[in-house]
Design a protein around this motif. Structure first.
Motif, PDB file in Angstrom:
ATOM      1  N   GLU A  52       0.831  -1.206   0.000  1.00 23.25           N
ATOM      2  CA  GLU A  52       0.000   0.000   0.000  1.00 23.25           C
ATOM      3  C   GLU A  52       0.864   1.254   0.000  1.00 23.25           C
ATOM      4  O   GLU A  52       0.541   2.250  -0.669  1.00 23.25           O
ATOM      5  N   LEU A  53       1.960   1.212   0.729  1.00 24.86           N
ATOM      6  CA  LEU A  53       2.882   2.340   0.765  1.00 24.86           C
ATOM      7  C   LEU A  53       3.535   2.553  -0.597  1.00 24.86           C
ATOM      8  O   LEU A  53       3.659   3.692  -1.078  1.00 24.86           O
ATOM      9  N   ASP A  54       3.923   1.480  -1.239  1.00 24.20           N
ATOM     10  CA  ASP A  54       4.519   1.587  -2.579  1.00 24.20           C
ATOM     11  C   ASP A  54       3.526   2.209  -3.564  1.00 24.20           C
ATOM     12  O   ASP A  54       3.901   3.030  -4.400  1.00 24.20           O
ATOM     13  N   GLU A  55       2.266   1.817  -3.463  1.00 28.19           N
ATOM     14  CA  GLU A  55       1.236   2.372  -4.344  1.00 28.19           C
ATOM     15  C   GLU A  55       1.017   3.854  -4.043  1.00 28.19           C
ATOM     16  O   GLU A  55       0.824   4.665  -4.962  1.00 28.19           O
ATOM     17  N   ALA A  56       1.055   4.221  -2.761  1.00 24.97           N
ATOM     18  CA  ALA A  56       0.914   5.628  -2.389  1.00 24.97           C
ATOM     19  C   ALA A  56       2.056   6.453  -2.975  1.00 24.97           C
ATOM     20  O   ALA A  56       1.842   7.541  -3.517  1.00 24.97           O
ATOM     21  N   HIS A  57       3.280   5.922  -2.898  1.00 20.47           N
ATOM     22  CA  HIS A  57       4.434   6.617  -3.478  1.00 20.47           C
ATOM     23  C   HIS A  57       4.253   6.789  -4.981  1.00 20.47           C
ATOM     24  O   HIS A  57       4.539   7.864  -5.537  1.00 20.47           O
ATOM     25  N   ARG A  58       3.792   5.742  -5.649  1.00 18.26           N
ATOM     26  CA  ARG A  58       3.628   5.801  -7.102  1.00 18.26           C
ATOM     27  C   ARG A  58       2.589   6.843  -7.494  1.00 18.26           C
ATOM     28  O   ARG A  58       2.806   7.651  -8.406  1.00 18.26           O
ATOM     29  N   VAL A 115      -6.452  10.874  -1.746  1.00 22.34           N
ATOM     30  CA  VAL A 115      -6.336  10.884  -0.291  1.00 22.34           C
ATOM     31  C   VAL A 115      -5.421   9.734   0.117  1.00 22.34           C
ATOM     32  O   VAL A 115      -5.679   8.576  -0.222  1.00 22.34           O
ATOM     33  N   LEU A 116      -4.356  10.055   0.828  1.00 19.03           N
ATOM     34  CA  LEU A 116      -3.419   9.065   1.328  1.00 19.03           C
ATOM     35  C   LEU A 116      -3.456   9.130   2.850  1.00 19.03           C
ATOM     36  O   LEU A 116      -3.053  10.138   3.438  1.00 19.03           O
ATOM     37  N   ARG A 117      -3.951   8.093   3.474  1.00 20.89           N
ATOM     38  CA  ARG A 117      -4.114   8.086   4.923  1.00 20.89           C
ATOM     39  C   ARG A 117      -3.107   7.122   5.531  1.00 20.89           C
ATOM     40  O   ARG A 117      -3.120   5.931   5.257  1.00 20.89           O
ATOM     41  N   GLY A 118      -2.200   7.671   6.332  1.00 20.15           N
ATOM     42  CA  GLY A 118      -1.173   6.837   6.940  1.00 20.15           C
ATOM     43  C   GLY A 118      -0.090   7.692   7.556  1.00 20.15           C
ATOM     44  O   GLY A 118      -0.275   8.884   7.813  1.00 20.15           O
ATOM     45  N   ASP A 119       1.059   7.096   7.788  1.00 17.82           N
ATOM     46  CA  ASP A 119       2.188   7.788   8.397  1.00 17.82           C
ATOM     47  C   ASP A 119       2.778   8.786   7.399  1.00 17.82           C
ATOM     48  O   ASP A 119       3.249   8.408   6.327  1.00 17.82           O
ATOM     49  N   ILE A 120       2.743  10.053   7.757  1.00 22.17           N
ATOM     50  CA  ILE A 120       3.155  11.100   6.819  1.00 22.17           C
ATOM     51  C   ILE A 120       4.626  10.982   6.446  1.00 22.17           C
ATOM     52  O   ILE A 120       4.997  11.100   5.273  1.00 22.17           O
ATOM     53  N   GLY A 121       5.472  10.741   7.432  1.00 20.19           N
ATOM     54  CA  GLY A 121       6.893  10.607   7.143  1.00 20.19           C
ATOM     55  C   GLY A 121       7.180   9.476   6.185  1.00 20.19           C
ATOM     56  O   GLY A 121       7.986   9.611   5.253  1.00 20.19           O
ATOM     57  N   ALA A 122       6.513   8.337   6.381  1.00 16.71           N
ATOM     58  CA  ALA A 122       6.729   7.180   5.510  1.00 16.71           C
ATOM     59  C   ALA A 122       6.241   7.454   4.093  1.00 16.71           C
ATOM     60  O   ALA A 122       6.874   7.038   3.112  1.00 16.71           O
ATOM     61  N   ILE A 123       5.122   8.170   3.973  1.00 15.68           N
ATOM     62  CA  ILE A 123       4.589   8.476   2.646  1.00 15.68           C
ATOM     63  C   ILE A 123       5.502   9.426   1.887  1.00 15.68           C
ATOM     64  O   ILE A 123       5.716   9.283   0.677  1.00 15.68           O
ATOM     65  N   LEU A 124       6.072  10.393   2.579  1.00 14.47           N
ATOM     66  CA  LEU A 124       6.880  11.416   1.909  1.00 14.47           C
ATOM     67  C   LEU A 124       8.363  11.078   1.822  1.00 14.47           C
ATOM     68  O   LEU A 124       9.095  11.702   1.058  1.00 14.47           O
TER      69      LEU A 124
END
Length: 256
Positions: free
Chosen positions: A5-11, A237-246
């Motif tokens: 899910e994190l990889d998809e958010a990054h993409r 909308v990306l819901r999760g840990d902000i540091g990890a997403i960015l």
């Protein structure tokens, strides 16, 4: 978020940034919580033990001003030594790489500037808690000498002009800074992508700027731990840990 899910958010976030020619960010307390800065709305926040003094109360008496400074220094001690987190560093990198024009922030911690951004690249809607100013003449005062004198004599600081000296933040009931509001308006109206990061988007007038951007044709991306009132109109909308997403955008020189 799980790793896939994190990889998809990054993409997906990278795709929005790659399609943008004038991105901007709007940041709230959530980007600084991993740095040890308390979130005002959390039930266990240190802000509840040391609530900020309303502006009218600050002006009303010397005793109130003394109490305000006691609370200010107690809060400073609670996050002493805080440094920019992954989110701050990622946004700083995006600005320095020319992928983002600047940042509007509700935060008063100065961590965007500490991450390498200039004062011209950051619009501080609620002021800055890392220094103080005279309410009468506007002269700037550094906090260290103010604190030494305060702890020595127990009196609220005053300016040479006789005016009351206050932390350079916008207190409840204090007028919003006119120039900062104008700058934020320009940023919101001229960007084609607005990243709203770590904000509950309920504190007005500040929360209105992502909406202004959206109404002027910008794509709106919300990155936050919890739901916001603007989730339904956001393009992503990306819901999760902000540091990890960015975090990946801290390292990226170009999104390709």
């Amino acid at each position: 978020m799980k790793q896939d899910e994190l990889d998809e958010a990054h993409r997906r976030l990278a795709a929005f940034l790659a399609d943008s020619s004038s991105a901007a960010a709007f940041t709230g307390a959530g980007i600084s919580t991993e740095c040890g800065i308390p979130d005002f709305r959390s039930k266990d926040s240190a802000w509840h033990r040391h609530p900020p003094m309303p502006f009218e109360a600050f002006l009303a008496s010397e005793d109130n001003r003394i109490l305000a400074w006691e609370r200010k220094f107690a809060m400073d001690d609670s996050y002493a030594g805080a440094k920019p987190g992954r989110g701050h560093r990622a946004l700083s990198r995006l600005v320095s790489d020319g992928l983002m024009s600047g940042i509007i922030t509700q935060n008063i911690d100065g961590l965007h500037q500490a991450s390498g951004l200039s004062a011209e690249q950051v619009v501080e809607l609620h002021g800055n808690g890392t220094y103080a100013t005279c309410l009468a003449c506007g002269v700037r005062y550094e906090l260290e000498p103010i604190r030494r004198k305060f702890e020595a004599d127990g009196r609220a600081p005053t300016c040479l002009c006789g005016g009351a000296v206050k932390s350079a933040t916008i207190a409840f009931g204090q007028a919003m800074p006119v120039e900062a509001m104008r700058r934020a308006q320009r940023v919101a109206e001229n960007c084609d992508l607005m990243l709203a990061i770590g904000s509950s988007l309920v504190v007005y007038p500040a929360a209105g700027f992502p909406l202004i951007a959206k109404e002027n044709g910008a794509a709106l991306v919300i990155i936050n731990r919890d739901p916001t009132p603007f989730d339904d109109i956001a393009d992503l909308v990306l819901r999760g840990d902000i540091g990890a997403i960015l975090e990946p955008f801290e390292r990226a020189n170009r999104l390709n």
